[in-house]
Write an enzyme that holds these catalytic residues in place. Sequence first.
Site, PDB file in Angstrom:
ATOM      1  N   LYS A   1       0.802  -1.157   0.089  1.00 52.92           N
ATOM      2  CA  LYS A   1      -0.097   0.012   0.018  1.00 52.92           C
ATOM      3  C   LYS A   1       1.027   1.396  -0.014  1.00 52.92           C
ATOM      4  O   LYS A   1       1.523   1.389   0.751  1.00 52.92           O
ATOM      5  CB  LYS A   1      -0.919   0.198   1.209  1.00 52.92           C
ATOM      6  CG  LYS A   1      -1.919   1.185   1.403  1.00 52.92           C
ATOM      7  CD  LYS A   1      -2.423   1.477   2.626  1.00 52.92           C
ATOM      8  CE  LYS A   1      -1.776   2.665   3.158  1.00 52.92           C
ATOM      9  NZ  LYS A   1      -2.123   4.023   2.418  1.00 52.92           N
TER      10      LYS A   1
ATOM     11  N   GLU B   1       9.990   0.752  10.170  1.00 52.63           N
ATOM     12  CA  GLU B   1      10.974   1.767   9.852  1.00 52.63           C
ATOM     13  C   GLU B   1      10.456   3.025  10.331  1.00 52.63           C
ATOM     14  O   GLU B   1       9.767   3.526   9.366  1.00 52.63           O
ATOM     15  CB  GLU B   1      11.759   1.700   8.506  1.00 52.63           C
ATOM     16  CG  GLU B   1      12.295   0.559   8.116  1.00 52.63           C
ATOM     17  CD  GLU B   1      13.715   0.327   8.625  1.00 52.63           C
ATOM     18  OE1 GLU B   1      14.254   1.593   9.229  1.00 52.63           O
ATOM     19  OE2 GLU B   1      14.348  -0.649   8.360  1.00 52.63           O
TER      20      GLU B   1
ATOM     21  N   CYS C   1      13.715  10.815   7.269  1.00 54.44           N
ATOM     22  CA  CYS C   1      13.748  10.306   8.603  1.00 54.44           C
ATOM     23  C   CYS C   1      15.119  10.412   9.208  1.00 54.44           C
ATOM     24  O   CYS C   1      15.347  10.299  10.417  1.00 54.44           O
ATOM     25  CB  CYS C   1      13.294   9.131   8.681  1.00 54.44           C
ATOM     26  SG  CYS C   1      14.097   8.115   7.285  1.00 54.44           S
TER      27      CYS C   1
ATOM     28  N   GLU D   1       9.407  15.195  16.017  1.00 56.90           N
ATOM     29  CA  GLU D   1       9.922  15.192  14.757  1.00 56.90           C
ATOM     30  C   GLU D   1       9.052  16.088  13.944  1.00 56.90           C
ATOM     31  O   GLU D   1       7.835  15.856  13.899  1.00 56.90           O
ATOM     32  CB  GLU D   1       9.718  13.641  13.920  1.00 56.90           C
ATOM     33  CG  GLU D   1      10.210  13.371  12.751  1.00 56.90           C
ATOM     34  CD  GLU D   1       9.803  12.068  12.238  1.00 56.90           C
ATOM     35  OE1 GLU D   1       9.055  11.639  12.147  1.00 56.90           O
ATOM     36  OE2 GLU D   1      10.811  11.652  11.460  1.00 56.90           O
TER      37      GLU D   1
HETATM   38  P1  NAD Z   1       2.533   7.816   8.244  1.00 60.16           P
HETATM   39  O1  NAD Z   1       2.720   6.986   9.510  1.00 60.16           O
HETATM   40  O2  NAD Z   1       1.400   8.715   8.137  1.00 60.16           O
HETATM   41  O3  NAD Z   1       2.069   6.817   7.087  1.00 60.16           O
HETATM   42  C1  NAD Z   1       2.726   5.869   6.482  1.00 60.16           C
HETATM   43  C2  NAD Z   1       2.020   4.841   5.868  1.00 60.16           C
HETATM   44  O4  NAD Z   1       1.129   4.194   6.895  1.00 60.16           O
HETATM   45  C3  NAD Z   1       1.016   5.226   5.009  1.00 60.16           C
HETATM   46  O5  NAD Z   1       0.944   4.526   3.740  1.00 60.16           O
HETATM   47  C4  NAD Z   1      -0.334   5.521   5.660  1.00 60.16           C
HETATM   48  O6  NAD Z   1      -1.524   5.543   4.640  1.00 60.16           O
HETATM   49  C5  NAD Z   1      -0.186   4.429   6.562  1.00 60.16           C
HETATM   50  N1  NAD Z   1      -1.011   4.265   7.796  1.00 60.16           N
HETATM   51  C6  NAD Z   1      -1.481   5.608   8.488  1.00 60.16           C
HETATM   52  N2  NAD Z   1      -2.165   5.178   9.394  1.00 60.16           N
HETATM   53  C7  NAD Z   1      -2.133   3.937   9.580  1.00 60.16           C
HETATM   54  C8  NAD Z   1      -3.000   2.961  10.475  1.00 60.16           C
HETATM   55  N3  NAD Z   1      -3.739   3.463  11.466  1.00 60.16           N
HETATM   56  N4  NAD Z   1      -2.802   1.472  10.025  1.00 60.16           N
HETATM   57  C9  NAD Z   1      -2.228   1.213   9.159  1.00 60.16           C
HETATM   58  N5  NAD Z   1      -1.352   2.018   8.210  1.00 60.16           N
HETATM   59  C10 NAD Z   1      -1.440   3.207   8.310  1.00 60.16           C
HETATM   60  O7  NAD Z   1       4.030   8.318   7.813  1.00 60.16           O
HETATM   61  P2  NAD Z   1       4.221   9.416   6.633  1.00 60.16           P
HETATM   62  O8  NAD Z   1       3.574  10.808   7.068  1.00 60.16           O
HETATM   63  O9  NAD Z   1       3.561   8.860   5.456  1.00 60.16           O
HETATM   64  O10 NAD Z   1       5.666   9.564   6.427  1.00 60.16           O
HETATM   65  C11 NAD Z   1       6.555  10.159   7.426  1.00 60.16           C
HETATM   66  C12 NAD Z   1       6.985   9.372   8.373  1.00 60.16           C
HETATM   67  O11 NAD Z   1       7.806   8.247   7.760  1.00 60.16           O
HETATM   68  C13 NAD Z   1       7.860  10.023   9.288  1.00 60.16           C
HETATM   69  O12 NAD Z   1       7.814   9.777  10.689  1.00 60.16           O
HETATM   70  C14 NAD Z   1       9.497   9.529   8.829  1.00 60.16           C
HETATM   71  O13 NAD Z   1      10.457   9.756   9.600  1.00 60.16           O
HETATM   72  C15 NAD Z   1       9.035   8.140   8.421  1.00 60.16           C
HETATM   73  N6  NAD Z   1       9.936   7.630   7.668  1.00 60.16           N
HETATM   74  C16 NAD Z   1      11.014   6.644   8.112  1.00 60.16           C
HETATM   75  C17 NAD Z   1      11.927   6.050   7.591  1.00 60.16           C
HETATM   76  C18 NAD Z   1      12.914   4.993   7.885  1.00 60.16           C
HETATM   77  O14 NAD Z   1      13.698   4.363   7.271  1.00 60.16           O
HETATM   78  N7  NAD Z   1      12.848   4.873   9.141  1.00 60.16           N
HETATM   79  C19 NAD Z   1      11.991   6.470   6.017  1.00 60.16           C
HETATM   80  C20 NAD Z   1      11.091   7.359   5.570  1.00 60.16           C
HETATM   81  C21 NAD Z   1      10.201   7.959   6.439  1.00 60.16           C
END
Ligand code: NAD
Length: 506
Positions: free
Chosen positions: A181, A256, A290, A391
Site C-alpha cells: 500500500k 522503519e 527520517c 519530529e
Molecule cells: P505515516 O505513518 O502517516 O504513513 C505511513 C503509511 O502508513 C502510509 O501509507 C499511511 O497511509 C499508513 N497508515 C497511516 N495510518 C495507518 C494505520 N492506522 N494503520 C495502518 N497504516 C496506516 O507516515 P508518513 O507521514 O507517510 O511518512 C513520514 C514518516 O515516515 C516520518 O515519521 C518519517 O520519519 C518516517 N520515515 C521513516 C523512514 C525510515 O527508514 N525509518 C523512512 C522514511 C520515512
Amino acid sequence: MSIAAPTELRMLIGGEWVESSSGQWTDVRSPATGQVVGRVPRGTAADVDRAVAAAREAFDDQRWRGQWLPMRCAVLERLASLIERDLDEIVALEVAQTGTAIKFRSANDIPFVPDNLRQMAASARHLDGKAAAEYSTDHTSMIRREPIGVAGQVAPWNYPFMMAVWKIGPALAAGNSVVLKPASTTPLTTLKLGALAVEAGLPPGVLNIVTGTGDEVGAAIAGHMDIDIVSLTGDSATGVKIQQLAANNLKRVHLELGGKAPFVVFADADLEAAARGAVAGGFINAGQDCTAATRIYVQRPAYETFLGLLKGFTEEIRIGDPADPSTDLGTLISGTQVARVQGFVERAVAAGARLVTGGARAQVPGLPDGAFFQPTVLADMTQDSECVQQEIFGPVLTVLPFDTEDEAIKLANDTRYGLAGSVWTKDIQVGMRAAKALDFGTVWINDHLPLSSDTPHGGFKQSGFGKDLSGYSFDEYTRIKHVMVELTGATRKGWHHQIWGDAPEG
Ligand code: NAD
C-alpha cells in the site's frame, strides 16, 4: 510548471488492473500547483482481502518462489533496467505528486533504486548461514532459509518510489508474495512500479498494490489473518498501531519509523564542511527525511562561528518551481504540513528561541498556492522544547551549544528516536568513542546521510526495528528452518531409553 492531464490509474490485484470495490476514486494533487495530477481507486478492506487471496494463491502454488533462482533474479534485474529506461517519467511523476525539486529526485533517490534491486537479487544468490553438519550424534542438520509467505507492506510519502522498492525488493528476492500500500497522497509512482514489474515478467498475484487510506487499507493489511509479515515505513505512532493490529495472528513486524538525528560538531572539526553537511543533510527533501540532520549540537568555542556559516549556506538555497532544474528546494507535501511546521517555529520563537534565518512560508512567483516553507535555523532553545524533541518533518534545524564530550553524547541520546546521527571532529578517538556511545542505528563520522545498497539502514528505540537495504533486509523476509536427518536407520534410537528404558541386548 506544466502538468499533463491527470492519469486515472487502477490497482494491481492478481495480475489485473482493477477498480476498488467501493467504486470511489481519490484525486492526487500537486503540492506546488494544487492541480489534480492523478486519480486512483479508494481501496477498501474487501480489496485487501482480494489482494491477500491472490498473493496467497501465488505463494502456495509456488509460481514465483518455485522458479529456478537465476530466473527470479533475472526478473528483478529486468525490473531494475526498466526503471532505468523510464527514469525521466518516474522522476516527473514523483515531482508532480510530492513537489520535491526535480534536481533532487533525478540525482538522489530514483537513480539509486536500480542498484537497490540488483543488490537484492545478489543477496538471493548469496545466502549465508550455518553449514550443514553433525551437531548431534547420529544426525546431520541442515539450515534452510525460506520465504515467509505473504508480506503486507505499507509505505510513506516522502520517498514514495524508493520506499516501495525497498519494501518489495527484499520480499520478492526471498520468494514471498506481496500486498503493498503506497501512502494515500503519493500512489502514482508505486502503480508505475507495478506496471514495470508486470512488464519484467513477475507472475500474476506475486505483487499486488492496493491504494487507499491508512485507516482503512493500511489497518486491514496490518490486522489481516492471512498475512505473515507486515512492514511499515512511517511515523512512530503509526508503528504502534500496526504492531497492535499485527498481534492478532502474531505476524512478524518490521518497522522503519521516525527520526530526530543529532549532528554533533566538536570545536576542532572542519567547520565549513560541517556547516555545509548540516545544510545539505538537514534540508534534504525539505527536511522530510527520517535521517535528516535536525538537532545540531556545537561545542561552545565554535558555536557563534558555526551559526554564521549555517545562516550563510542556508540563505544560498533557492526555493522555486519543483519542475525547474535550477530549483534547490521545492514544496513540502501539503499546505497542512506547512501550517504544522510554521506552528513549531512560532511556538519556539515565542518561547525564546533565536530565529537565525527563515521561519515563514515562502512565496514562489506563479505558484501562489504552493506548499513552500523557508529553510529555517533556530538556536538557543532548551533541550526539552518540542522542536528539539519532536519530529517536525520540515526544513527546520535546531542548534544548541555543549561544553564536554560527555554532555554532547548525553544531549544527542536524549530522544525517543534512534535512527541516525553524526559526529564531526578531526580527532579519530573522539569520533570513534562517539560512534560507539551514540544510540542510533547509523552513525556517520564527518558526513551525514549517505547510504549504500550494501549497508543496513534501520533504527533503534522508537525509530523501530528491522533493517532496510543490504543482506540484512533480505534476511528479514526469510524464516529459518532446521532439517535434521537421522543417519543410523535404527528402529530403536539411542535416545528412546528415556521412554522405554535401556534397549535389550543384541
Ligand atoms: P505515516 O505513518 O502517516 O504513513 C505511513 C503509511 O502508513 C502510509 O501509507 C499511511 O497511509 C499508513 N497508515 C497511516 N495510518 C495507518 C494505520 N492506522 N494503520 C495502518 N497504516 C496506516 O507516515 P508518513 O507521514 O507517510 O511518512 C513520514 C514518516 O515516515 C516520518 O515519521 C518519517 O520519519 C518516517 N520515515 C521513516 C523512514 C525510515 O527508514 N525509518 C523512512 C522514511 C520515512
